[in-house]
Design a protein around this motif. Structure first.
Motif, PDB file in Angstrom:
ATOM      1  N   GLU A 357     -65.588 -29.741 -23.134  1.00  0.00           N
ATOM      2  CA  GLU A 357     -65.950 -28.411 -23.613  1.00  0.00           C
ATOM      3  C   GLU A 357     -64.746 -27.698 -24.216  1.00  0.00           C
ATOM      4  O   GLU A 357     -64.887 -26.834 -25.075  1.00  0.00           O
ATOM      5  CB  GLU A 357     -66.537 -27.577 -22.476  1.00  0.00           C
ATOM      6  CG  GLU A 357     -67.892 -28.048 -21.971  1.00  0.00           C
ATOM      7  CD  GLU A 357     -68.967 -27.929 -23.035  1.00  0.00           C
ATOM      8  OE1 GLU A 357     -69.129 -26.815 -23.565  1.00  0.00           O
ATOM      9  OE2 GLU A 357     -69.611 -28.944 -23.342  1.00  0.00           O
ATOM     10  N   ILE A 358     -63.535 -28.080 -23.749  1.00  0.00           N
ATOM     11  CA  ILE A 358     -62.342 -27.398 -24.255  1.00  0.00           C
ATOM     12  C   ILE A 358     -61.319 -28.350 -24.862  1.00  0.00           C
ATOM     13  O   ILE A 358     -60.307 -27.905 -25.407  1.00  0.00           O
ATOM     14  CB  ILE A 358     -61.655 -26.556 -23.152  1.00  0.00           C
ATOM     15  CG1 ILE A 358     -61.146 -27.442 -22.024  1.00  0.00           C
ATOM     16  CG2 ILE A 358     -62.592 -25.490 -22.627  1.00  0.00           C
ATOM     17  CD1 ILE A 358     -60.319 -26.682 -21.002  1.00  0.00           C
ATOM     18  N   MET A 359     -61.567 -29.650 -24.791  1.00  0.00           N
ATOM     19  CA  MET A 359     -60.657 -30.627 -25.383  1.00  0.00           C
ATOM     20  C   MET A 359     -61.410 -31.497 -26.378  1.00  0.00           C
ATOM     21  O   MET A 359     -62.508 -31.974 -26.084  1.00  0.00           O
ATOM     22  CB  MET A 359     -60.045 -31.534 -24.313  1.00  0.00           C
ATOM     23  CG  MET A 359     -59.165 -30.863 -23.319  1.00  0.00           C
ATOM     24  SD  MET A 359     -58.502 -32.088 -22.148  1.00  0.00           S
ATOM     25  CE  MET A 359     -58.016 -31.003 -20.804  1.00  0.00           C
ATOM     26  N   GLU A 360     -60.810 -31.716 -27.534  1.00  0.00           N
ATOM     27  CA  GLU A 360     -61.378 -32.676 -28.457  1.00  0.00           C
ATOM     28  C   GLU A 360     -61.323 -34.059 -27.808  1.00  0.00           C
ATOM     29  O   GLU A 360     -60.390 -34.361 -27.050  1.00  0.00           O
ATOM     30  CB  GLU A 360     -60.589 -32.674 -29.760  1.00  0.00           C
ATOM     31  CG  GLU A 360     -60.682 -31.373 -30.527  1.00  0.00           C
ATOM     32  CD  GLU A 360     -59.843 -31.387 -31.805  1.00  0.00           C
ATOM     33  OE1 GLU A 360     -60.282 -32.003 -32.786  1.00  0.00           O
ATOM     34  OE2 GLU A 360     -58.750 -30.798 -31.788  1.00  0.00           O
ATOM     35  N   TYR A 389     -52.449 -28.903 -27.024  1.00  0.00           N
ATOM     36  CA  TYR A 389     -52.867 -29.004 -28.425  1.00  0.00           C
ATOM     37  C   TYR A 389     -51.652 -28.987 -29.350  1.00  0.00           C
ATOM     38  O   TYR A 389     -51.617 -29.714 -30.350  1.00  0.00           O
ATOM     39  CB  TYR A 389     -53.820 -27.864 -28.776  1.00  0.00           C
ATOM     40  CG  TYR A 389     -55.279 -28.168 -28.523  1.00  0.00           C
ATOM     41  CD1 TYR A 389     -56.064 -28.753 -29.516  1.00  0.00           C
ATOM     42  CD2 TYR A 389     -55.877 -27.872 -27.301  1.00  0.00           C
ATOM     43  CE1 TYR A 389     -57.411 -29.024 -29.293  1.00  0.00           C
ATOM     44  CE2 TYR A 389     -57.223 -28.141 -27.064  1.00  0.00           C
ATOM     45  CZ  TYR A 389     -57.984 -28.724 -28.063  1.00  0.00           C
ATOM     46  OH  TYR A 389     -59.312 -29.004 -27.845  1.00  0.00           O
ATOM     47  N   ARG A 469     -64.510 -26.881 -36.681  1.00  0.00           N
ATOM     48  CA  ARG A 469     -65.131 -27.405 -35.460  1.00  0.00           C
ATOM     49  C   ARG A 469     -64.986 -28.930 -35.417  1.00  0.00           C
ATOM     50  O   ARG A 469     -64.896 -29.562 -36.440  1.00  0.00           O
ATOM     51  CB  ARG A 469     -66.616 -27.010 -35.402  1.00  0.00           C
ATOM     52  CG  ARG A 469     -66.822 -25.502 -35.393  1.00  0.00           C
ATOM     53  CD  ARG A 469     -68.285 -25.133 -35.098  1.00  0.00           C
ATOM     54  NE  ARG A 469     -68.542 -23.714 -35.328  1.00  0.00           N
ATOM     55  CZ  ARG A 469     -68.252 -22.742 -34.461  1.00  0.00           C
ATOM     56  NH1 ARG A 469     -67.687 -23.039 -33.316  1.00  0.00           N
ATOM     57  NH2 ARG A 469     -68.521 -21.483 -34.746  1.00  0.00           N
ATOM     58  N   ARG A 471     -62.845 -28.131 -32.855  1.00  0.00           N
ATOM     59  CA  ARG A 471     -61.730 -27.437 -32.194  1.00  0.00           C
ATOM     60  C   ARG A 471     -62.042 -25.964 -31.979  1.00  0.00           C
ATOM     61  O   ARG A 471     -61.722 -25.419 -30.923  1.00  0.00           O
ATOM     62  CB  ARG A 471     -60.440 -27.612 -32.990  1.00  0.00           C
ATOM     63  CG  ARG A 471     -59.253 -26.961 -32.322  1.00  0.00           C
ATOM     64  CD  ARG A 471     -57.946 -27.259 -33.006  1.00  0.00           C
ATOM     65  NE  ARG A 471     -57.543 -28.644 -32.906  1.00  0.00           N
ATOM     66  CZ  ARG A 471     -56.321 -29.079 -33.151  1.00  0.00           C
ATOM     67  NH1 ARG A 471     -55.365 -28.227 -33.508  1.00  0.00           N
ATOM     68  NH2 ARG A 471     -56.020 -30.352 -33.042  1.00  0.00           N
ATOM     69  N   CYS A 474     -64.156 -25.584 -29.006  1.00  0.00           N
ATOM     70  CA  CYS A 474     -63.353 -25.758 -27.794  1.00  0.00           C
ATOM     71  C   CYS A 474     -62.592 -24.479 -27.456  1.00  0.00           C
ATOM     72  O   CYS A 474     -62.517 -24.078 -26.283  1.00  0.00           O
ATOM     73  CB  CYS A 474     -62.372 -26.916 -27.976  1.00  0.00           C
ATOM     74  SG  CYS A 474     -63.142 -28.553 -28.064  1.00  0.00           S
ATOM     75  N   ASN A 477     -65.029 -21.934 -26.036  1.00  0.00           N
ATOM     76  CA  ASN A 477     -65.382 -22.255 -24.652  1.00  0.00           C
ATOM     77  C   ASN A 477     -64.232 -21.951 -23.708  1.00  0.00           C
ATOM     78  O   ASN A 477     -64.443 -21.480 -22.582  1.00  0.00           O
ATOM     79  CB  ASN A 477     -65.774 -23.728 -24.534  1.00  0.00           C
ATOM     80  CG  ASN A 477     -67.065 -24.050 -25.259  1.00  0.00           C
ATOM     81  OD1 ASN A 477     -67.906 -23.183 -25.443  1.00  0.00           O
ATOM     82  ND2 ASN A 477     -67.231 -25.284 -25.675  1.00  0.00           N
ATOM     83  N   TRP A 478     -63.012 -22.221 -24.158  1.00  0.00           N
ATOM     84  CA  TRP A 478     -61.849 -21.965 -23.303  1.00  0.00           C
ATOM     85  C   TRP A 478     -61.703 -20.474 -23.039  1.00  0.00           C
ATOM     86  O   TRP A 478     -61.478 -20.061 -21.892  1.00  0.00           O
ATOM     87  CB  TRP A 478     -60.587 -22.517 -23.956  1.00  0.00           C
ATOM     88  CG  TRP A 478     -59.361 -22.309 -23.118  1.00  0.00           C
ATOM     89  CD1 TRP A 478     -59.000 -23.012 -21.992  1.00  0.00           C
ATOM     90  CD2 TRP A 478     -58.365 -21.303 -23.298  1.00  0.00           C
ATOM     91  NE1 TRP A 478     -57.827 -22.508 -21.476  1.00  0.00           N
ATOM     92  CE2 TRP A 478     -57.406 -21.457 -22.253  1.00  0.00           C
ATOM     93  CE3 TRP A 478     -58.166 -20.300 -24.243  1.00  0.00           C
ATOM     94  CZ2 TRP A 478     -56.290 -20.644 -22.136  1.00  0.00           C
ATOM     95  CZ3 TRP A 478     -57.046 -19.483 -24.125  1.00  0.00           C
ATOM     96  CH2 TRP A 478     -56.121 -19.656 -23.083  1.00  0.00           C
TER      97      TRP A 478
END
Length: 602
Positions: A357-360, A389, A469, A471, A474, A477-478
Motif C-alpha cells: 500500500e505504501i511501497m512500490e 525511496y 502512479r 507511487r 503509495c 496511503n502513507w
C-alpha cells in the motif's frame, strides 16, 4: 530501450555465468543449487517455500517466500528448468486464536482442527480460515512478480497422495524413533536459540524470543512420542475433527490404527483407506523433500537449532525416505522498527499486502534482494520510508548513469524484473517525500495535486496524475495511515497579522527579498522562480545574498546555516503556524503564488 533497462540486461547476461556476480548472494546460492541438482541428475530444479496460513502472513514470513523465488528466478534466467513450489500448510492444526483479526474467544472451540476446517472471520468472502489468510498473500505475491505452484497440504493428505509415504513411515516408526532419539537428549531450547539471535539485534526482539519459537517447528514441536509408544502419524478425530488424539495400536499387516480422543471418542480405521490425519511435522517435512525432489529450501533460525526439524529432517529424509536434504540456508529476522519480532499469532503486524500500500513492488523486493538471508533488518513504515525511496531513486540514477557497483546493480535488476520480464513501474517517478508533502497539503484534492506536481519541473511537466502512479497512490496511503492528525500540514486561511506586525527589520527584508527578488540574478521575483529547483535556490539564497554571498554559492558555514534555519522558521510560522513542515520549496508550490504572497504580508 531505456538506459536503465539496457544496464539491467547487462546484469542479467552476466548473471548467466557459472560464477555469477561478485557481491551477489543470489548468484552464489544459484551456483550451489545448480551443482547440487546436476549431482542428483535432476532435469527440473525444485525450490520450495512453506507457509502456514494460521493468521496474517507478515513481512517476516515473506523471507520464506522471496528467498527461494530469487534463487529460482536466477536459475530460470540462466535458461535452466526450475520450479518454485509453495507448500500451503493448511492441514496444520489451529493452535490458538490470534489477536486483532476480528474474532472472539468463541473461536477457541476450533483449536485442534485443520486450518481448512476452521470458519473464517465474520464477513470474509472465503470459506475457511486458511483461505482467508492465503488470499491476500497470493495477491501480494502476484503484484511482486513472484510466480509459484501452490500445493495445498489439505488436498494432498485428504486425497491420499501421501498414502504410501504414510504407511512406510508407520512401518519404519521404530527407526524414526531411534533417529529422533539421537537428538532428544541434546536438543537446544529453541527459545534460547532465538534469543541468542535476538541479542545480535535489539532489546525488542530479545524480549520476543519465546514468542518466536512458539509453533515454529523447532525442538518443542510434537514429534509423535506418546505414553502408548511412538507413532509418526496423528489422526484427526472423526467426531470432533480435532487432533487431540492418541494412537493406541497399529497393525502393520492390516494397517488397522486405533486411536482415542480427548472428546471421549475412540475408533479403529484402516490407514490404507483413511485420509483424515497427517504425519507429525518432523517427519512430514523430510517426507515432502523426498516426494517433491526439493533441492533448495531455506528456513528460519528456530528450525536450525540442534534437535530441530531441519537438522533432524536431514537424517530422516536419507534414512527413511531415500531422499536428500535440500540446500537450506538459514534466514534471519525481519522486524518492524519499534516493534518486537513479528508473529502472526499476535496479529497487528504488517503484511506484504499492507506494505504494498505504501511501497512500490520493486522497492519491497529490493529490501530483501539487497541483503543476504543471514542478515537481519528492520522495515519502517514511519518517516524512514521517505529515505528508502530516496535510496532507491539514487540507485536508479546510478544504474542509468552506469556507475552502480556490480552487487548493487544485481540487486536492482532482481528487484525491478524477473525472468518473465520487468515489473510495472511509475512512468514519471517524482520524489516520494515531495509527493507525500503535496498530498498532505492538498488532502487528496486531485486538481490541486496535479497543479502543484505539474509545476515542479517546467522542462518535464507532469501531464496527468496517472503518470505519477502507483507511487502517488503509495504516498497518499502513507499520509492517510502513518501521519498522525496532529502532524498533518494545515495552511493558514488568513495572514497572521500579529506575527507580521512583530517582525524586525532584518526579517522584513528577508521576506521582501524572497517575494521581490534581489540584484543577484540567481534570485528573481518569486513568480519567476516558480519551480522546485527555482524555489530551492530562492529560499536558501535569501540569507546568503543578505550576507553578501552569491545566491547559488556552495559553501559550508555554520553561521549561514543557522541564519537559514531561522529564516525557514519564520516562513513556516507565517504559512502553517509551525516552525517545521514539508520542504519549504514544496510547501510554497502547494500553497500557490497568490496565497503565499498574501500570507507573507505582500
Amino acid at each position: 530501450m531505456t538506459d536503465t533497462a539496457r544496464n539491467a540486461d547487462t546484469v542479467a547476461a552476466s548473471a548467466g555465468t557459472d560464477r555469477g556476480i561478485d557481491g551477489d548472494w543470489v548468484s552464489r546460492l544459484a551456483d550451489e543449487v545448480v551443482v547440487e541438482a546436476k549431482r542428483r541428475g535432476m532435469d527440473t530444479i525444485v525450490c520450495a517455500s512453506g507457509i502456514s496460513p494460521s493468521g496474517p502472513v507478515h513481512l517476516g514470513n515473506l523471507r520464506e517466500v522471496i528467498t527461494p523465488h530469487l534463487v529460482a528466478d536466477e536459475i530460470k534466467r540462466r535458461g535452466i528448468a526450475c520450479e518454485h513450489i509453495m507448500s500451503w500448510d493448511d492441514y496444520d492444526r489451529f493452535r490458538k486464536v490470534p489477536f486483532g483479526v476480528g474474532v472472539d474467544e468463541s473461536w477457541n472451540q476450533h483449536i485442534g482442527k485443520p486450518l481448512t476446517s476452521v470458519p473464517p472471520p465474520p464477513g470474509s468472502a472465503h470459506d475457511s480460515w486458511a483461505e482467508h489468510f492465503k488470499a491476500p498473500l497470493v495477491d501480494a505475491l502476484t503484484r511482486m512478480g513472484i510466480d509459484f505452484r501452490g500445493i495445498s497440504q489439505t488436498q494432498q493428505y485428504t486425497s491420499g497422495a501421501y498414502r504410501e509415504q504414510i504407511l512406510h513411515a508407520m512401518r519404519e516408526r521404530a527407526h524414526i524413533d531411534e533417529v529422533l532419539g539421537r537428538y532428544r537428549t541434546k536438543a537446544a531450547d529453541p527459545a534460547a536459540v532465538v534469543a541468542g539471535q535476538a541479542k545480535k539485534l535489539d532489546a525488542d526482539q530479545e524480549a520476543a524470543a519465546a514468542e518466536a519459537a512458539e509453533g515454529s517447528g523447532a525442538a518443542s514441536e510434537d514429534d509423535g512420542t506418546a505414553a502408548t509408544g511412538y507413532y509418526p502419524y496423528k489422526p484427526y478425530c472423526d467426531i470432533c475433527q480435532r487432533d487431540t488424539t492418541t494412537v493406541t495400536a497399529y497393525d502393520d499387516e492390516t494397517t488397522a490404527l486405533t486411536y482415542t480422543c480427548a472428546c471421549g471418542h475412540g475408533r479403529t480405521v484402516l490407514l490404507s483407506e483413511s485420509n483424515h490425519g497427517k504425519l507429525v511435522w518432523k517427519v512430514d517435512w523430510p517426507m515432502r523433500w523426498a516426494y517433491e525432489g526439493v533441492v533448495f529450501e531455506p528456513s528460519g533460525v528456530d528450525h536450525q537449532s540442534p534437535g530441530s526439524s531441519f537438522v533432524v529432517g536431514g537424517q530422516l529424509v536419507r534414512e527413511i525416505f531415500g531422499g536428500e536434504r535440500p540446500v537450506g540456508p538459514m534466514y534471519a529476522f525481519v522486524g518492524i522498527k519499534g516493534m518486537a519480532k513479528m508473529s502472526s499469532s499476535k496479529g497487528g503486524v504488517p503484511t506484504p499486502a499492507e506494505a504494498l500500500e505504501i511501497m512500490e513492488p520493486a522497492i519491497l523486493r529490493w529490501l530483501y534482494a539487497r541483503r543476504k538471508p543471514s542478515q537481519s533488518f528492520d522495515i519502517s513504515f514511519g518517516q524512514e520510508i521517505q529515505r528508502l525511496y530516496d535510496e532507491w531513486d539514487a540507485l536508479v540514477r546510478k544504474v542509468t548513469g552506469d556507475s552502480a557497483q556490480p552487487g548493487d546493480l544485481a540487486a536492482y535488476q532482481r528487484a525491478s524484473s524477473t525472468a518473465a520480464g520487468e515489473l510495472a513501474r511509475t512512468p514519471h517517478p517524482l520524489p516520494f517525500r515531495t509527493l507525500a508533502s503535496v498530498v498532505d497539503i492538498t488532502t487528496g484534492h486531485d486538481d490541486q495535486t496535479l497543479r502543484i506536481l505539474s509545476e515542479l519541473d517546467p522542462e518535464d511537466p507532469l501531464e496527468s496524475l496517472d503518470e505519477a502512479r502507483p507511487r502517488l497512490t503509495c504516498a497518499e496511503n502513507w499520509v492517510d495511515t502513518q501521519v498522525a492528525a496532529e502532524d498533518r500540514t494545515r495552511v493558514r486561511v488568513e495572514p497572521d497579522a500579529e506575527l507580521l506586525s512583530g517582525v524586525g527589520e532584518s526579517e522584513r527584508e528577508e521576506l521582501r527579498v524572497l517575494l521581490e527578488g534581489h540584484a543577484d540574478p540567481a534570485l528573481p521575483r518569486l513568480e519567476d522562480a516558480w519551480s522546485l529547483d527555482g524555489l530551492t535556490t530562492q529560499v536558501y539564497g535569501v540569507p546568503k545574498v543578505l550576507r553578501g554571498i552569491e545566491a547559488d554559492a556552495k559553501l559550508r558555514d555554520p553561521e549561514l546555516s543557522k541564519a537559514q534555519r531561522e529564516f525557514f522558521k519564520l516562513v513556516y510560522r507565517l504559512l502553517i503556524g509551525k516552525e517545521t513542515g514539508p520542504r519549504l520549496p514544496t510547501l510554497l508550490l502547494a500553497v500557490g503564488l497568490d496565497r503565499t504572497k498574501a500570507l507573507l504580508g505582500h
